[in-house]
Scaffold this motif. Structure first.
Motif, mmCIF file in Angstrom:
data_model
loop_
_atom_site.group_PDB
_atom_site.id
_atom_site.type_symbol
_atom_site.label_atom_id
_atom_site.label_comp_id
_atom_site.label_asym_id
_atom_site.label_seq_id
_atom_site.Cartn_x
_atom_site.Cartn_y
_atom_site.Cartn_z
ATOM 1 N N THR A 1 -4.635 -2.179 22.846
ATOM 2 C CA THR A 1 -5.091 -1.198 22.090
ATOM 3 C C THR A 1 -4.230 -0.533 21.008
ATOM 4 O O THR A 1 -4.606 -0.389 19.880
ATOM 5 C CB THR A 1 -5.370 0.212 23.087
ATOM 6 N N CYS A 2 -2.900 -0.645 21.145
ATOM 7 C CA CYS A 2 -1.957 -0.218 20.257
ATOM 8 C C CYS A 2 -1.878 -1.295 19.012
ATOM 9 O O CYS A 2 -1.726 -0.783 17.937
ATOM 10 C CB CYS A 2 -0.443 -0.390 20.910
ATOM 11 N N ILE A 3 -2.129 -2.627 19.349
ATOM 12 C CA ILE A 3 -2.233 -3.382 18.036
ATOM 13 C C ILE A 3 -3.462 -3.343 17.370
ATOM 14 O O ILE A 3 -3.380 -3.400 16.228
ATOM 15 C CB ILE A 3 -2.080 -4.977 18.974
ATOM 16 N N VAL A 4 -4.585 -3.206 18.056
ATOM 17 C CA VAL A 4 -5.752 -2.958 17.236
ATOM 18 C C VAL A 4 -5.749 -1.627 16.370
ATOM 19 O O VAL A 4 -5.995 -1.928 15.169
ATOM 20 C CB VAL A 4 -6.991 -2.739 18.378
ATOM 21 N N LEU A 5 -5.294 -0.545 17.065
ATOM 22 C CA LEU A 5 -5.058 0.733 16.175
ATOM 23 C C LEU A 5 -4.131 0.524 15.097
ATOM 24 O O LEU A 5 -4.067 0.972 13.790
ATOM 25 C CB LEU A 5 -4.575 1.818 17.171
ATOM 26 N N SER A 6 -3.007 -0.231 14.995
ATOM 27 C CA SER A 6 -1.997 -0.599 14.134
ATOM 28 C C SER A 6 -2.697 -1.276 12.948
ATOM 29 O O SER A 6 -2.383 -1.062 11.982
ATOM 30 C CB SER A 6 -0.680 -1.426 14.752
ATOM 31 N N VAL A 7 -3.366 -2.494 13.382
ATOM 32 C CA VAL A 7 -4.112 -3.266 12.481
ATOM 33 C C VAL A 7 -5.081 -2.295 11.705
ATOM 34 O O VAL A 7 -5.239 -2.590 10.453
ATOM 35 C CB VAL A 7 -4.909 -4.392 12.958
ATOM 36 N N LEU A 8 -5.766 -1.529 12.209
ATOM 37 C CA LEU A 8 -6.872 -0.869 11.508
ATOM 38 C C LEU A 8 -6.167 0.193 10.661
ATOM 39 O O LEU A 8 -6.580 0.506 9.445
ATOM 40 C CB LEU A 8 -7.675 -0.040 12.690
ATOM 41 N N LEU A 9 -5.129 0.991 10.906
ATOM 42 C CA LEU A 9 -4.565 1.814 10.216
ATOM 43 C C LEU A 9 -3.760 1.319 9.225
ATOM 44 O O LEU A 9 -3.592 1.704 8.011
ATOM 45 C CB LEU A 9 -3.148 2.571 11.090
ATOM 46 N N SER A 10 -3.223 0.204 9.400
ATOM 47 C CA SER A 10 -2.592 -0.534 8.112
ATOM 48 C C SER A 10 -3.648 -0.999 7.156
ATOM 49 O O SER A 10 -3.110 -1.091 6.051
ATOM 50 C CB SER A 10 -1.874 -2.093 8.801
ATOM 51 N N ALA A 11 -4.750 -1.487 7.492
ATOM 52 C CA ALA A 11 -5.849 -1.714 6.698
ATOM 53 C C ALA A 11 -6.422 -0.661 5.919
ATOM 54 O O ALA A 11 -6.479 -0.735 4.671
ATOM 55 C CB ALA A 11 -7.095 -2.549 7.307
ATOM 56 N N ILE A 12 -6.423 0.458 6.693
ATOM 57 C CA ILE A 12 -6.929 1.877 5.958
ATOM 58 C C ILE A 12 -5.716 2.303 4.899
ATOM 59 O O ILE A 12 -6.361 2.388 3.945
ATOM 60 C CB ILE A 12 -7.215 2.655 6.859
ATOM 61 N N LEU A 13 -4.690 2.156 5.318
ATOM 62 C CA LEU A 13 -3.628 2.535 4.224
ATOM 63 C C LEU A 13 -3.343 1.793 3.161
ATOM 64 O O LEU A 13 -3.391 2.107 2.113
ATOM 65 C CB LEU A 13 -2.418 2.736 5.221
ATOM 66 N N SER A 14 -3.631 0.394 3.446
ATOM 67 C CA SER A 14 -3.592 -0.557 2.105
ATOM 68 C C SER A 14 -4.622 -0.237 1.396
ATOM 69 O O SER A 14 -4.442 -0.779 0.147
ATOM 70 C CB SER A 14 -3.500 -1.919 2.694
ATOM 71 N N ILE A 15 -5.910 -0.154 1.727
ATOM 72 C CA ILE A 15 -6.945 0.245 1.083
ATOM 73 C C ILE A 15 -6.864 1.138 0.283
ATOM 74 O O ILE A 15 -6.985 1.453 -0.856
ATOM 75 C CB ILE A 15 -8.438 0.216 1.721
ATOM 76 N N ALA A 16 -6.277 2.463 0.943
ATOM 77 C CA ALA A 16 -6.132 3.738 0.128
ATOM 78 C C ALA A 16 -5.010 3.580 -0.730
ATOM 79 O O ALA A 16 -5.144 4.041 -1.924
ATOM 80 C CB ALA A 16 -5.849 4.862 1.516
ATOM 81 N N ARG A 17 -3.755 2.759 -0.684
ATOM 82 C CA ARG A 17 -2.825 2.605 -1.524
ATOM 83 C C ARG A 17 -3.547 1.866 -2.900
ATOM 84 O O ARG A 17 -3.177 2.375 -4.068
ATOM 85 C CB ARG A 17 -1.958 1.969 -1.046
#
Length: 73
Positions: free
Chosen positions: A53-69
């Motif tokens: 669950t931690c890995i999945v959430l980390s990947v999702l948050l990283s993707a969202i922040l990369s797109i936002a950047r």
């Protein structure tokens, strides 16, 4: 004093974001029960670590922040 005001606003925004995230996460009953999450129950001792669950959430948050950047450039 102005710096303290910004610190308090940022802290309040973070607390609100975490609260909203917890409200939304409660709707996903599978969150925290994925295959690969570590759960050990022996006698009166329980140990639980949601590894996948931690890995999945980390990947999702990283993707969202990369797109936002990329979007804000």
């Amino acid at each position: 004093m102005q710096n303290w005001g910004w610190i308090l606003l940022a802290s309040g925004g973070l607390i609100c974001t975490v609260g909203i995230g917890l409200l939304i996460a409660s709707r996903f009953s599978w969150l925290g029960r994925l295959p690969g999450d570590i759960r050990i129950e022996e006698g009166g001792v329980r140990f639980y670590f949601p590894l996948v669950t931690c890995i999945v959430l980390s990947v999702l948050l990283s993707a969202i922040l990369s797109i936002a950047r990329l979007w804000w450039r």
